[in-house]
Write a protein that holds these residues in place. Structure first.
Motif, mmCIF file in Angstrom:
data_model
loop_
_atom_site.group_PDB
_atom_site.id
_atom_site.type_symbol
_atom_site.label_atom_id
_atom_site.label_comp_id
_atom_site.label_asym_id
_atom_site.label_seq_id
_atom_site.Cartn_x
_atom_site.Cartn_y
_atom_site.Cartn_z
ATOM 1 N N TRP A 8 37.374 38.986 36.485
ATOM 2 C CA TRP A 8 38.106 39.631 35.387
ATOM 3 C C TRP A 8 38.177 41.203 35.706
ATOM 4 O O TRP A 8 39.278 41.815 35.613
ATOM 5 N N ARG A 9 37.249 41.712 36.055
ATOM 6 C CA ARG A 9 37.534 43.095 36.425
ATOM 7 C C ARG A 9 38.091 43.194 37.474
ATOM 8 O O ARG A 9 38.886 44.541 37.608
ATOM 9 N N ALA A 10 38.339 42.623 38.585
ATOM 10 C CA ALA A 10 39.161 42.494 39.867
ATOM 11 C C ALA A 10 40.678 42.414 39.344
ATOM 12 O O ALA A 10 41.374 43.223 39.639
ATOM 13 N N ARG A 37 41.741 43.225 36.387
ATOM 14 C CA ARG A 37 42.306 44.378 35.682
ATOM 15 C C ARG A 37 42.815 45.354 36.683
ATOM 16 O O ARG A 37 43.848 46.239 36.273
ATOM 17 N N ARG A 38 42.302 45.377 37.878
ATOM 18 C CA ARG A 38 42.908 46.440 38.860
ATOM 19 C C ARG A 38 44.093 45.715 39.318
ATOM 20 O O ARG A 38 44.957 46.659 39.668
ATOM 21 N N LEU A 39 44.258 44.584 39.606
ATOM 22 C CA LEU A 39 45.184 43.906 40.054
ATOM 23 C C LEU A 39 46.561 44.055 39.273
ATOM 24 O O LEU A 39 47.883 43.964 39.861
ATOM 25 N N ALA A 40 46.324 44.066 37.827
ATOM 26 C CA ALA A 40 47.352 44.264 36.902
ATOM 27 C C ALA A 40 48.244 45.408 37.221
ATOM 28 O O ALA A 40 49.438 45.604 36.637
ATOM 29 N N GLU A 41 47.707 46.636 37.749
ATOM 30 C CA GLU A 41 48.446 47.713 37.887
ATOM 31 C C GLU A 41 49.432 47.702 39.414
ATOM 32 O O GLU A 41 50.271 48.353 39.303
ATOM 33 N N LEU A 42 49.118 46.614 39.958
ATOM 34 C CA LEU A 42 50.207 46.412 41.191
ATOM 35 C C LEU A 42 51.490 45.760 40.741
ATOM 36 O O LEU A 42 51.477 44.936 39.555
ATOM 37 N N PRO A 43 52.542 45.929 41.535
ATOM 38 C CA PRO A 43 53.668 44.874 41.117
ATOM 39 C C PRO A 43 53.384 43.366 41.161
ATOM 40 O O PRO A 43 52.278 42.930 41.596
ATOM 41 N N VAL A 44 54.188 42.564 40.854
ATOM 42 C CA VAL A 44 53.976 41.286 40.033
ATOM 43 C C VAL A 44 53.786 40.570 41.551
ATOM 44 O O VAL A 44 52.848 39.734 41.603
ATOM 45 N N ILE A 45 54.735 40.644 42.553
ATOM 46 C CA ILE A 45 54.412 39.777 43.730
ATOM 47 C C ILE A 45 53.022 40.149 44.380
ATOM 48 O O ILE A 45 52.394 39.188 44.946
ATOM 49 N N ASP A 46 52.723 41.454 44.438
ATOM 50 C CA ASP A 46 51.507 41.862 44.997
ATOM 51 C C ASP A 46 50.278 41.591 44.320
ATOM 52 O O ASP A 46 49.092 40.977 44.908
ATOM 53 N N ALA A 47 50.246 41.499 43.033
ATOM 54 C CA ALA A 47 49.336 41.057 42.245
ATOM 55 C C ALA A 47 49.227 39.470 42.513
ATOM 56 O O ALA A 47 48.128 38.878 42.491
ATOM 57 N N ALA A 48 50.303 38.663 42.644
ATOM 58 C CA ALA A 48 50.236 37.144 42.720
ATOM 59 C C ALA A 48 49.555 36.764 44.156
ATOM 60 O O ALA A 48 48.863 35.970 44.189
ATOM 61 N N ILE A 49 49.993 37.594 45.042
ATOM 62 C CA ILE A 49 49.428 37.423 46.515
ATOM 63 C C ILE A 49 47.937 37.659 46.624
ATOM 64 O O ILE A 49 47.120 36.690 47.063
ATOM 65 N N ALA A 50 47.576 38.847 45.963
ATOM 66 C CA ALA A 50 46.183 39.148 46.005
ATOM 67 C C ALA A 50 45.210 38.113 45.145
ATOM 68 O O ALA A 50 44.244 37.748 45.640
ATOM 69 N N GLY A 76 39.645 33.974 35.944
ATOM 70 C CA GLY A 76 39.423 35.332 35.691
ATOM 71 C C GLY A 76 40.490 36.554 35.978
ATOM 72 O O GLY A 76 40.667 37.365 35.158
ATOM 73 N N MET A 77 40.973 36.248 37.178
ATOM 74 C CA MET A 77 41.844 37.218 37.541
ATOM 75 C C MET A 77 43.299 37.065 36.710
ATOM 76 O O MET A 77 43.866 38.133 36.411
ATOM 77 N N VAL A 78 43.751 35.844 36.549
ATOM 78 C CA VAL A 78 44.907 35.658 35.825
ATOM 79 C C VAL A 78 44.714 36.142 34.509
ATOM 80 O O VAL A 78 45.752 36.707 33.670
ATOM 81 N N GLY A 79 43.627 35.791 33.931
ATOM 82 C CA GLY A 79 43.504 36.090 32.492
ATOM 83 C C GLY A 79 43.392 37.623 32.252
ATOM 84 O O GLY A 79 43.911 38.155 31.183
ATOM 85 N N ALA A 80 42.838 38.447 33.116
ATOM 86 C CA ALA A 80 42.897 39.929 32.996
ATOM 87 C C ALA A 80 44.041 40.357 33.167
ATOM 88 O O ALA A 80 44.722 41.405 32.411
ATOM 89 N N VAL A 81 45.210 39.672 34.173
ATOM 90 C CA VAL A 81 46.493 40.387 34.336
ATOM 91 C C VAL A 81 47.364 40.071 33.000
ATOM 92 O O VAL A 81 47.782 40.884 32.559
ATOM 93 N N LEU A 82 47.066 38.876 32.522
ATOM 94 C CA LEU A 82 47.953 38.373 31.112
ATOM 95 C C LEU A 82 47.470 39.295 30.063
ATOM 96 O O LEU A 82 48.247 39.543 29.354
ATOM 97 N N ALA A 83 46.233 39.701 29.678
ATOM 98 C CA ALA A 83 45.738 40.556 28.899
ATOM 99 C C ALA A 83 46.327 41.673 29.082
ATOM 100 O O ALA A 83 46.518 42.560 27.941
#
Length: 543
Positions: A101-103, A105-118, A160-167
């Motif tokens: 989840w903490r990771a 929150r950092r990925l949420a700052e990236l563009p959508v495609i970059d966040a999805a790949i990561a 965890g990661m998707v939940g943080a991005v959506l939040a």
């Protein structure tokens, strides 16, 4: 290239998170092995037990086949046959979920495609670590399911990661989805309120379960101590037993929440633990299970109201935030009803999923059935939370004091009834009054002269509005007169004075020169001249 590096970085981080979790569990078992056994025996056995515990913490089933000595020690005939250990020790999995989840929150700052790949790279890396660990722990006595060893840890990391991005981008994707589906804005607002209210209600119901679990352990503390003494653990064994129960605490909280909702849970085939009655058979000697009261009391039926109260609180908060509305776009009754129904559906689904994840086999024989029924928990949870949300959403629309019988229920607007005090009628909910310039002016919530429902307050407000209307009418009349004057007024052309070309300069008084200068300026130049063109005495400088 940036996307590739983002994926690689997240994959390394996720693999490190999974590896650290395995190492921490292994270190605990190595400490027990060294203190209690003096490092005598096979060290790989400690590693396999650590991997099995980590797998159970992520929902992976572990197939168990006990040896003859172990069957005799257990004393259950069914233990001689292979069985599956599927109880989730989700305390371990929550660590993985929280770190991802903490990771995220950092990925949420990236563009959508970059966040999805990561995100995908991190989930795959976690699954590969789980698969490698599961393959290394294969044994005739206990063997994790390799398919689940890859899929379920990866799913935990992904959630965890998707939940943080959506939040972090929740409002954006809900609005974008509404536009893509050509959904009207009020329905999008109701959907947002339903999601928030459903999630808040689920958290509230889980909090109720955790409080009931703690209260049960406190009231039956003596029984828990007796169960602990029956196990005869060493000093380090007490610490390990505490860590085991800490890992099982999230599962126990879900069971307690199911008990509060009403359906309860099973603790073996044919058993039932609910507010309506408790029927228990032989249970494991785990101090955590001492919280179960073997006899149901009449007062236990009152706990069913606690999930409803959690829904009421979530509904009030949703009403005062997402569905606060504005004067131009107030929240209508159908939006409140849709938010209550949607929130109940969301809460029911989440509670059902949690109940399914917490259920599983805790041993051989009749112990293969343990945990709540997911369908019953989802149905009863949606019903109770839905009632609470409906009450909270419509109660949150109350402005100020009590509502008279038969009076229409007003809908709150933004800036009114935005606190729990206003909802409960403990203070003025706030009013907005027009000032002389026509702008809205906020009035203090708590007036000494009376609340918003007082007759004096209403009279003052009415007189204020009347005065504003009179001023507005007067201003309109003045504007109309000005417009009429502007229509009849004509532009007067300046008078042109002809000059005599060859006229000789005549001595004149300063006043005559000033008048001639003014006429000359009106004909050739603007009336205002720079200061540099004038003499200190005030006369024009010669040209």
């Amino acid at each position: 290239m940036r996307r590739v590096w983002a994926g690689i970085g997240q994959a390394i981080e996720s693999a490190a998170i999974a590896a650290i979790g395995l190492v921490v569990v292994a270190l605990v078992l190595l400490a027990v092995w060294g203190v209690d056994q003096g490092f005598v025996g096979d060290p790989l056995l400690q590693w396999r037990v650590a991997v099995d515990a980590w797998m159970l913490g992520h929902g992976v089933d572990v197939g168990v086949t006990l040896a003859t000595d172990a069957v005799v020690a257990v004393g259950i005939e069914e233990a001689s046959r292979s069985f599956v250990l599927g109880i989730g020790a989700w305390g371990i999995g929550l660590v993985t979920l929280w770190l991802h989840w903490r990771a995220g929150r950092r990925l949420a700052e990236l563009p959508v495609i970059d966040a999805a790949i990561a995100t995908a790279a991190g989930a795959v890396a976690t699954g590969l670590v789980g698969l490698a660990a599961g393959a290394s722990a294969q044994h005739a006595t206990a063997a994790p399911d390799l398919g689940q060893a890859f899929a379920l840890p990866a799913l935990v990391a992904l959630v965890g990661m998707v939940g943080a991005v959506l939040a972090r981008r929740g409002h954006e994707w809900v609005v974008a989805s509404g536009r893509a589906l050509t959904v009207d804005e009020p329905w999008v607002r109701a959907a947002r309120a339903a999601l928030r209210a459903g999630l808040a209600s689920t958290i509230g119901v889980l909090g109720v379960g955790a409080l009931l679990l703690g209260a049960g352990l406190l009231l039956r503390f003596t029984d828990a101590i007796l169960l602990l003494e029956s196990l005869e653990p060493t000093g380090l064994g007490v610490v390990v037993l505490f860590l085991v129960q800490l890992a099982l605490a999230p599962t126990a909280a879900v069971w307690a929440s199911s008990w509060a909702i009403g359906p309860g849970f099973e603790l073996g085939t044919g058993s039932s633990v609910s507010p309506l009655g408790t029927e228990l058979g032989p249970v494991p000697s785990l101090p955590l299970l001492a919280a179960i009261d073997p006899s149901a009391q009449p007062w236990m039926l009152a706990v069913v109201a606690l999930p409803v109260l959690a829904g009421v609180a979530a509904g009030v908060l949703a009403r005062q935030t997402v569905l606060a509305g504005t004067r131009e776009r107030p929240a209508h009754w159908w939006e409140l009803a849709a938010a209550a129904a949607g929130g109940a559906l969301v809460a029911g689904v989440l509670l059902g999923v949690l109940a399914a994840l917490s259920a599983g086999a805790i041993g051989p024989g009749r112990l293969v059935d343990a945990g709540p029924d997911a369908v019953l928990v989802a149905a009863w949870g949606a019903l109770e939370v839905g009632v609470g949300l409906a009450v909270g959403l419509f109660a949150g629309a109350r402005v100020g004091g009590p509502i008279a019988i038969g009076e229409a229920l007003p809908l709150a607007t933004e800036g009114s009834a935005t606190s729990v005090r206003g909802v409960l009628g403990l203070g003025g909910a706030g009013r907005r009054r027009r000032t002389d310039d026509g702008h809205a002016d906020h009035v203090d919530l708590d007036d000494d002269d009376g609340g918003p429902d007082d007759e004096g307050g209403r009279a003052d407000a009415d007189s204020g509005h009347d005065r504003d209307d009179e001023r507005g009418a007067a201003d309109d009349a003045e504007v109309a007169d000005d417009d009429q004057d502007a229509q009849v007024t004509e532009v007067v052309e300046p008078v042109v004075v002809e000059r005599v070309p060859d006229a000789q300069p005549v001595e004149a008084s300063p006043a005559a020169e000033s008048a001639a200068g003014r006429v000359d300026d009106a004909d050739d130049e603007p009336a205002t001249e720079p200061a540099a063109d004038r003499e200190p005495g005030g006369d024009r400088a010669p040209r």
